[in-house]
Motif scaffolding. Structure first.
Motif, short mmCIF file in Angstrom:
data_model
loop_
_atom_site.label_atom_id
_atom_site.label_comp_id
_atom_site.label_asym_id
_atom_site.label_seq_id
_atom_site.Cartn_x
_atom_site.Cartn_y
_atom_site.Cartn_z
N GLU A 94 0.74 -1.16 -0.01
CA GLU A 94 -0.15 0.02 0.11
C GLU A 94 0.78 1.34 -0.01
O GLU A 94 0.58 2.12 -0.61
CB GLU A 94 -0.82 -0.09 1.17
CG GLU A 94 -1.55 1.26 1.40
CD GLU A 94 -2.60 1.57 0.58
OE1 GLU A 94 -3.21 2.65 0.11
OE2 GLU A 94 -3.32 0.49 -0.47
N ILE A 95 1.89 1.27 0.67
CA ILE A 95 2.84 2.20 0.76
C ILE A 95 3.57 2.59 -0.40
O ILE A 95 3.78 3.74 -1.08
CB ILE A 95 3.74 2.31 2.03
CG1 ILE A 95 3.22 2.34 3.26
CG2 ILE A 95 4.99 3.33 2.00
CD1 ILE A 95 4.28 1.63 4.56
N PHE A 96 4.15 1.54 -0.90
CA PHE A 96 4.74 1.59 -2.26
C PHE A 96 3.79 2.11 -3.38
O PHE A 96 4.13 3.46 -4.05
CB PHE A 96 5.20 0.18 -2.67
CG PHE A 96 6.31 0.22 -3.83
CD1 PHE A 96 6.61 1.21 -4.43
CD2 PHE A 96 6.98 -1.01 -3.90
CE1 PHE A 96 7.68 1.17 -5.45
CE2 PHE A 96 8.08 -0.84 -4.67
CZ PHE A 96 8.44 0.08 -5.69
N THR A 97 2.65 1.44 -3.67
CA THR A 97 1.78 1.98 -4.78
C THR A 97 1.08 3.22 -4.56
O THR A 97 1.16 4.02 -5.53
CB THR A 97 0.69 0.71 -5.03
OG1 THR A 97 0.01 0.47 -3.82
CG2 THR A 97 1.26 -0.72 -5.43
N GLY A 98 0.80 3.29 -3.47
CA GLY A 98 0.11 4.92 -3.18
C GLY A 98 1.14 5.81 -3.18
O GLY A 98 0.88 7.07 -3.73
N SER A 99 2.40 5.84 -2.90
CA SER A 99 3.42 6.79 -2.80
C SER A 99 3.79 7.08 -4.50
O SER A 99 3.86 8.19 -4.88
CB SER A 99 4.59 6.36 -2.13
OG SER A 99 4.53 6.27 -0.64
N VAL A 100 3.99 5.89 -5.06
CA VAL A 100 4.36 6.22 -6.63
C VAL A 100 3.43 6.63 -7.34
O VAL A 100 3.50 7.55 -8.25
CB VAL A 100 4.98 5.11 -7.11
CG1 VAL A 100 4.97 4.68 -8.56
CG2 VAL A 100 6.14 4.27 -6.69
#
Length: 319
Positions: free
Chosen positions: A244-250
């Motif tokens: 969630e952190i990775f996809t949301g941030s990108v």
């Protein structure tokens, strides 16, 4: 030079039972080195140079100043451009060249180098030269957000030369612009985690561990027994959070929907595929990209001079 024996169990704790923003190839490479040594199947004894691996102690002004001076000396400034390498396996804390010829770079050191470049009055733009298959999830988000904040002060260009996968792509996405070399690759927007179980091997060699603990989760993912349903549920929870952190941030960095990023399904994209998916902004050889950036800050300048100075980015990579 004095040698320091590598603490393989400590290295294993940073590889197993922890979420990684890394390609399976990176994980497999680390396991190929670790597992024979952890199970006593490696015949050779390997060490690393203490001088290269030990950090300068903090606590005194002179020590802190010498570390800052060392970082300043290592900063490559070419035609008002600071070129910072993001090569090899990305780790949360200090990295170096290890004895297996894998290059390590820490988020901690990258932050320090970028900070120095931002403060440097001779630097107009920062270039991050990427060749990495990723690494630790821990610490990646913090550095990516720092990079994004720094783009408000000075432009930061990511040059994919020749790989920006997983954690490396996380950092690249935070930059002002991403330029990808024609034969390079980007993506792998996903998270992976492995556990290690050696209970069968221990049984074969006659080793038995008796573990006493308090707290139901204290012994989750023990390598001395089969993975429990409880431990598997904890792992999946950690993976969901990291994903969630990775996809949301990108998605936020690139101005895309999170679903569009999820739909990449951690694919490793070629340069044209990454451009079509909106994961990079331009395709250009690294040398040409540096030349183009340099031209913005040096006028008038003989083109051959720019080419010679820009050759600083044309270096061997070790991953």
């Amino acid at each position: 030079m004095q040698k320091l024996m590598i603490n393989y169990p400590h290295v294993a704790s940073m590889v197993f039972n922890t979420p990684l923003y890394a390609t399976p190839e990176v994980v497999a490479g680390v396991k190929a080195v670790l597992i024979p040594r952890l199970t006593g199947q490696a015949g050779e004894t390997i060490g690393m140079d203490v001088e290269d691996s030990m950090p300068i102690p903090s606590g005194s002004g002179s020590a802190e100043m010498s570390e800052r001076d060392r970082e300043l000396r290592s900063l490559k400034i070419v035609s008002k451009i600071a070129i910072i390498n993001v090569h090899g396996v990305l780790v949360a804390r200090r990295g170096t060249i290890d004895n297996t010829c894998s290059e390590l770079i820490s988020y901690e050191r990258l932050r320090s180098q970028i900070h120095l470049a931002i403060e440097h009055d001779q630097v107009e733009e920062i270039v991050l030269d990427f060749h990495s298959g990723g690494g630790h999830a821990m610490g990646c988000k913090e550095l990516a957000d720092f990079i994004r904040a720094c783009t408000e002060i000075k432009p930061i260009t990511a040059i994919v030369n020749y790989a920006a996968y997983s954690a490396a792509y996380f950092l690249a996405a935070a930059c002002t612009k991403i330029i990808c070399s024609p034969t390079a690759g980007a993506g792998s927007i996903g998270v992976i985690m492995e556990t290690m179980e050696v209970s069968e091997w221990e049984k074969n060699v006659g080793i038995k561990y008796n573990t006493f603990y308090r707290g139901n989760h204290k012994n989750d993912c023990s390598p001395h027994e089969a993975l429990t349903e409880q431990a598997a549920a904890e792992i999946n929870g950690k993976l969901d959070e990291a994903y969630e952190i990775f996809t949301g941030s990108v998605a936020d960095y690139l101005g895309l929907s999170q679903q569009a990023i999820i739909d990449t399904q951690a694919r490793l994209f070629t340069a044209p595929q990454a451009l079509a998916a909106g994961l990079v902004h331009e395709i250009m050889p690294a040398q040409d990209a540096i030349n183009a950036i340099a031209q913005q800050y040096i006028q008038p300048v003989n083109q051959s001079t720019i080419g010679i100075r820009a050759a600083a980015i044309d270096k061997q990579v070790q991953l």
